[in-house]
Write an enzyme that holds these catalytic residues in place. Structure first.
Site, mmCIF file in Angstrom:
data_model
loop_
_atom_site.group_PDB
_atom_site.id
_atom_site.type_symbol
_atom_site.label_atom_id
_atom_site.label_comp_id
_atom_site.label_asym_id
_atom_site.label_seq_id
_atom_site.Cartn_x
_atom_site.Cartn_y
_atom_site.Cartn_z
ATOM 1 N N HIS A 61 0.716 -1.180 -0.066
ATOM 2 C CA HIS A 61 -0.140 0.137 -0.087
ATOM 3 C C HIS A 61 0.824 1.317 -0.119
ATOM 4 O O HIS A 61 0.617 2.237 -0.527
ATOM 5 C CB HIS A 61 -0.803 -0.074 1.354
ATOM 6 C CG HIS A 61 -1.586 -1.183 1.541
ATOM 7 N ND1 HIS A 61 -1.996 -1.486 2.779
ATOM 8 C CD2 HIS A 61 -2.027 -2.203 0.699
ATOM 9 C CE1 HIS A 61 -2.691 -2.759 2.687
ATOM 10 N NE2 HIS A 61 -2.515 -3.165 1.501
ATOM 11 N N CYS A 84 0.574 -2.189 -19.491
ATOM 12 C CA CYS A 84 0.673 -1.217 -18.475
ATOM 13 C C CYS A 84 1.602 -1.967 -17.213
ATOM 14 O O CYS A 84 1.587 -3.162 -17.298
ATOM 15 C CB CYS A 84 -0.811 -1.351 -17.904
ATOM 16 S SG CYS A 84 -1.079 -0.429 -16.277
#
Length: 747
Positions: A364, A677
């Site tokens: 995160h 990506c």
């Protein structure tokens, strides 16, 4: 433990405090301490071994061994009984030292005359400082009371080292927190930064390890523990009726805060002569040592809880910590063991860089750091124990290197590198509004990845042609509860407003693996990267998926909408997710809400299996985006969080390029729009090769668009493609060396 021993223990610590109070050099202090311990314990030998570097112990003081061995006798970590104590952090107590496994005979010390050996680690909160040894000619095991006494003294020695008690004329140790230190970690976000240390959880320094009034110290401890319990109860009351998992964590906190065993051990430490702070820290150090040996995930979490409670208790006792009003420097580099996304967002763009002892490239914190374009280095082992608030520091996120308290030569070289990067950024700014068009006339679309509103200004600043990936999970990760549909709808609408006419590809919730929601019970999976994650979670918990899809439809307000499902491994997963999309559209139509003027639904190709899906899948899907980060780790069976293996495999490996070219061919044949990506899309050399094999849309972090565009505008894709084919025919394993030579010739 007898009253007689308690008195002796306090007497020994009292004499230690007197030594600390003397105006003497570091070596004199150590000599006095070894003499004192030998006298108090009525033994022949006491020796202090300290780390000179990460792997080497040195005999720094002794009473009883040969004086000429001091500063001459050295051993590696794990070598001999002393090295074994240092490596394991465990006590060795034996009545026949020469017979012990790993015993090392050191004739220069004269220790062969002593049969009995007791070695205790000198450590502070898991930081290894050395080993305290007592020896005796009499063949006997040392008693529990004697072991405890030596452990208490070792604790005080660790605190004295922290306070610089062994520094000065004739110093046995270098001054702590003053030397230049180099940390080699791993890059989680590129970029460079120069600034000053800001510790997320500042070290609590115990300035009074020894106390002569145990009654007063017990009172202080009891008052602090009561304040701790009240605080935990307050948090628990606030959480009641809320999230179940958060409540369970706080219940565990309360259990530890009310633990009679924990309290009894700290009281015994005070009774032996330690201050309340030192008593807490002694237990915390013991828990940290246990934590390093526990493999069970649940037990490790509970030990982390105890560690956090100890930190809270120490801050109550000492009044230390960032919350006491310390001023953050103007150029802060955040240092932490680990940090959550919400805490990192609280700091925001004020941070110049981030350095973590733990973390991962997909954590995160790494996601937020990329969104904020802040250099991030992870796995910088022991930096939280070395750094102090305000220390000068250099962060090289490109190389995964950190220089703490660097010398002038390093600073000068680092500034030169930063100046070159700034010059390059100016050059990229000059082509911001120009297309990424190659010399052979091929136009490559360069899009940006995003995940926060803070990213959107980069659409204009970077020259990106839309958002190729908007990570929607960040809004779930930074909260302590599930976000409401209205909150998500408002956010998505603001994203689309900020993008204007530019296309935004919203990836649905990608959680699991290393992205576990704070309010979702984690699954202890043996291999979470290949476990219950992304679309698998969405299909198993369709309520969350429906809520998010409805929020996206409402956010569009009739405008075109593009949605992408992550981690699709086979056709039926996409079909099921697409069906949920159709249900959400029908529900919104019935409710009278505007339906998007046009809707595109795509899939991320992150597993090799999807590359071999039936042709019908490629016709059914509106577009495909190759998720390079996950695809590469599964293709090479190399965990991208594992430094030992992830760097072994090259994106420009012929096998991987062949595989990607097969995907390009299928999509071109079946008319399926395709993009790439991931991190490799933002690396100029890799991006050039991806364009050469047929990718016409690349999505990357905003800061990479300038460098990629600059290179693409200077090359001929036809020549590069021929080079790749020639290297394949030649049997090369990777095209990188040949491509590097070609690009050097073009510059």
């Amino acid at each position: 433990m007898s009253e007689h021993f308690k008195t002796d223990s306090r007497q020994m610590l009292g004499r230690l405090r007197a030594i600390m109070a003397e105006d003497a050099g570091g070596q004199t202090r150590l000599d006095q301490i070894t003499r004192l311990i030998a006298e108090e314990m009525r033994i022949e030998v006491c020796s202090i071994y300290l780390f000179r570097d990460e792997d080497t112990l040195e005999l720094c003081a002794t009473e009883g061994l040969k004086a000429e061995a001091v500063h001459q006798t050295r051993m590696r970590m794990g070598e001999g009984l002393v090295g074994r104590v240092a490596r394991t952090g465990e006590v060795i107590n034996t009545d026949n030292a020469p017979a012990e496994p790993g015993f090392r005979y050191m004739p220069e010390t004269g220790e062969e005359a002593y049969s009995s050996f007791l070695g205790v680690p000198i450590q502070r909160l898991g930081e290894k400082l050395g080993v305290l040894v007592v020896q005796s000619k009499q063949a006997r095991l040392f008693s529990d009371e004697e072991i405890y006494a030596v452990e208490v003294v070792a604790m005080v020695l660790a605190e004295m080292a922290e306070l610089g008690a062994f520094v000065g004329e004739g110093a046995a140790m270098s001054a702590r927190h003053q030397q230049a230190v180099l940390f080699r970690g791993a890059s989680a976000q590129e970029g460079t930064a120069q600034g000053r240390v800001w510790l997320h959880e500042p070290r609590v320094v115990v300035t009074n390890p020894i106390a002569d009034d145990p009654v007063r110290e017990l009172t202080r401890l009891n008052e602090a523990v009561e304040a701790l319990r009240v605080g935990v109860d307050r948090m628990l009351n606030s959480a009641n009726g809320g999230d179940k998992d958060q409540t369970e964590i706080l219940e565990a906190y309360r259990m530890f805060a009310n633990s009679k065993g924990w309290m009894r051990r700290m009281e015994a430490n005070i009774d032996s002569g330690l201050s309340a702070e030192a008593a807490v820290e002694k237990e915390q150090s013991a828990a940290r040592a246990r934590m390093g040996q526990v493999t069970d995930a649940y037990l490790r979490e509970r030990l982390h809880d105890l560690d956090d409670l100890s930190n809270r208790l120490l801050r109550i006792l000492t009044g230390q910590g960032n919350e006491t009003g310390a001023d953050m420097p103007a150029d802060p580099i955040l240092i932490a063991r680990n940090i959550g996304p919400a805490e990192l967002l609280d700091y925001g763009r004020t941070l110049k860089g981030i350095v973590l002892e733990e973390g991962s490239v997909g954590s995160h914190a790494a996601i937020v750091a990329r969104a904020l374009a802040i250099p991030l280095v992870i796995h910088a082992n022991r930096i939280t124990t070395e750094a102090l608030n305000g220390d000068p520091i250099l962060v090289d996120g490109d190389q995964g290197i950190v220089h703490l308290r660097p010398d002038d030569t390093v600073v000068s070289a680092f500034r030169d590198k930063m100046a070159m990067q700034a010059e390059a950024q100016q050059r990229y700014a000059s082509i911001r509004d120009k297309p990424a068009e190659t010399l052979c006339g091929q136009r490559i679309k360069l899009k940006m990845n995003a995940g926060l509103m803070a990213d959107l200004p980069s659409l204009v600043g970077s020259g990106a042609e839309g958002v190729g990936l908007f990570r929607t999970e960040l809004q779930f990760l930074i909260r302590n509860h599930m976000p409401k549909r209205a909150e998500l709808s408002e956010l998505y609408a603001r994203v689309m407003d900020a993008a204007g006419e530019q296309r935004v590809v919203f990836r649905t919730l990608d959680i699991g693996s290393d992205k576990v929601l704070p309010y979702m019970k984690p699954n202890d999976e043996p291999n979470p990267a290949m476990g219950w994650r992304a679309i698998r979670v969405g299909l198993d918990k369709p309520g969350v998926m429906r809520m998010q899809l409805q929020a996206l439809i409402r956010a569009a307000k009739g405008r075109p909408l593009t949605i992408m499902f992550p981690f699709v491994a086979q056709r039926d997963e996409f079909t099921a997710a697409r069906a949920e999309m159709d249900k959400a559209l029908e529900r919104e139509r019935i409710l009278g809400h505007p339906i998007p003027a046009q809707i595109e639904v795509g899939a991320m190709l992150e597993t090799p299996s999807l590359a071999f899906a039936p042709d019908d899948f490629y016709s059914e899907v509106d577009f495909i985006s190759v998720g390079g980060n996950d695809l590469k780790q599964f293709f090479f069976a190399a965990d991208r969080e594992n430094e030992r293996v992830r760097r072994r495999y090259d994106t420009l490996n012929i096998s991987f390029l062949n595989f990607l070219e097969g995907i390009v061919y299928r999509c071109a044949t079946l008319g399926t729009p395709l993009s790439f990506c991931g991190e490799d899309a933002g690396r100029p050399i890799e991006a050039a090769c991806l364009a050469a094999i047929g990718f016409r849309t690349l999505s990357m972090r905003p800061a990479s668009i300038g460098p990629v565009k600059s290179l693409l505008r200077r090359i001929d894709l036809g020549q590069l493609r021929e080079l790749i084919h020639a290297e394949r025919a030649r049997g090369a394993q990777t095209v990188r060396p040949a491509v590097m030579d070609y690009l050097r010739d073009q510059m």
